[in-house]
Design an enzyme around this catalytic site. Structure first.
Site, PDB file in Angstrom:
ATOM      1  N   SER A 132       0.843  -1.189   0.000  1.00  0.00           N
ATOM      2  CA  SER A 132       0.000   0.000   0.000  1.00  0.00           C
ATOM      3  C   SER A 132       0.876   1.235   0.000  1.00  0.00           C
ATOM      4  O   SER A 132       2.056   1.172   0.381  1.00  0.00           O
ATOM      5  CB  SER A 132      -0.893  -0.001   1.247  1.00  0.00           C
ATOM      6  OG  SER A 132      -1.569   1.236   1.405  1.00  0.00           O
ATOM      7  N   TYR A 145      -2.790  -0.026  10.442  1.00  0.00           N
ATOM      8  CA  TYR A 145      -2.674  -0.481   9.053  1.00  0.00           C
ATOM      9  C   TYR A 145      -1.303  -0.114   8.487  1.00  0.00           C
ATOM     10  O   TYR A 145      -0.611  -0.956   7.905  1.00  0.00           O
ATOM     11  CB  TYR A 145      -3.787   0.144   8.216  1.00  0.00           C
ATOM     12  CG  TYR A 145      -3.784  -0.286   6.768  1.00  0.00           C
ATOM     13  CD1 TYR A 145      -4.119  -1.588   6.405  1.00  0.00           C
ATOM     14  CD2 TYR A 145      -3.442   0.612   5.751  1.00  0.00           C
ATOM     15  CE1 TYR A 145      -4.127  -1.981   5.075  1.00  0.00           C
ATOM     16  CE2 TYR A 145      -3.439   0.231   4.427  1.00  0.00           C
ATOM     17  CZ  TYR A 145      -3.780  -1.074   4.089  1.00  0.00           C
ATOM     18  OH  TYR A 145      -3.776  -1.461   2.765  1.00  0.00           O
TER      19      TYR A 145
END
Length: 236
Positions: A132, A145
Site C-alpha cells: 500500500s 494499518y
C-alpha cells in the site's frame, strides 16, 4: 492442468485479487484463494482453468492443510492480495486489534510463502506482495494499518535477498487508494462520501502485478508504486 504458469492468488474472490485473477486467467493456471469456500468455488467457475484454495489465513493449521491438499509440485507465482484494513484511532485500538491486523497483513504472508517454498524453488517462481501507499508513508489515525504495511515491506525486502540464491524473485506493489470494498470501508471511517471515479481501478494494480510476474528472468521489479493518474481526482 496444462503447462501454463501456475499462480496462487490469495484474496482472489474480490477487489484487487479478483482483478488479478481476471487479468491472468487467459494465459495462466489459477489457484484462487479465499476464506469462504462457496465464494472461492464460484470464482473458480469463472475461469477456464482454476482450482480452489479455501482457508482462513489467520488459522495456521488450516493454511497448512490447504497447502498439503494442493499437492503442488511447482508454483510459478504467489500473489499475496488478501489484506485487512484495521482502521481506528490509536487510543481506541486494543492489543487484539493490532494482532488481528498483523496476522493477515504480515504473519500470513510469511507463513504461506514458507509453506510453498519448495514449489516456488522448483519453478524459480515469483512472490508478489500487494502492499500500500501506507507502507511508504504513515499518517494517523489508521496507524495499525500503516504499521502492518511497513512490516510487510520489511518482510518483502528480507525475503527478496534471502530467496534470491534459490532463484525466487520477490516484488512489492504499493497502490494508492483503489476502488474496492476496503476503500468504501475507509471512506466510511473517514466520514467521506465514496465515489469510485476518484480512485485507481483494481485492473490498474493487476497490470503492475502481471509486469512483476512476467518480467524477463534477468530482471526483478523490487518495488512498484502505483499512484492515481490524471483521470482520478483523489490524490490521497
Amino acid at each position: 492442468m496444462s503447462e501454463r504458469p501456475v499462480i496462487l492468488v490469495t484474496g482472489g474472490t474480490r477487489g484487487i485479487g479478483r482483478a488479478i485473477c481476471e487479468d491472468l486467467a487467459s494465459d495462466h493456471e489459477l489457484i484462487v484463494g479465499g476464506t469462504d469456500p462457496a465464494a472461492v468455488a464460484a470464482a473458480c467457475e469463472r475461469y477456464a482453468s482454476a482450482r480452489p484454495f479455501a482457508a482462513d489465513l489467520t488459522d495456521a493449521d488450516a493454511v497448512e492443510r490447504a497447502v498439503d491438499e494442493l499437492g503442488l509440485e511447482r508454483l510459478d507465482g504467489l500473489v499475496h492480495s488478501a489484506g485487512l484494513l484495521g482502521s481506528g484511532a490509536f487510543r481506541d485500538l486494543s492489543r487484539d486489534d493490532w494482532r488481528r491486523t498483523f496476522e493477515v497483513n504480515v504473519f500470513a504472508v510469511a507463513d504461506l510463502t514458507r509453506l510453498v517454498l519448495p514449489a516456488l524453488e522448483e519453478a524459480s517462481g515469483t512472490v508478489v506482495v500487494i502492499n500500500s501507499g501506507s507502507g511508504l508513508t504513515a499518517n494517523g489515525p489508521g496507524g495499525v494499518y500503516s504499521a502492518s504495511k511497513f512490516a510487510a515491506r520489511a518482510l518483502t525486502d528480507a525475503m527478496r535477498e534471502e530467496l534470491r540464491p534459490a532463484g525466487i524473485r520477490v516484488s512489492s506493489v504499493h497502490p494508492g487508494r483503489v476502488a474496492t470494498d476496503m476503500q468504501i470501508e475507509l471512506n466510511d471511517f473517514e466520514g467521506r462520501e465514496y465515489d469510485a471515479e476518484n480512485y485507481l481501478r483494481p485492473e490498474s494494480v493487476a497490470g503492475a502485478v502481471r509486469a512483476a510476474l512476467t518480467a524477463s528472468p534477468d530482471a526483478n521489479l523490487d518495488m512498484v508504486s502505483v499512484r492515481p493518474g490524471p483521470a482520478a481526482t483523489n490524490r490521497a
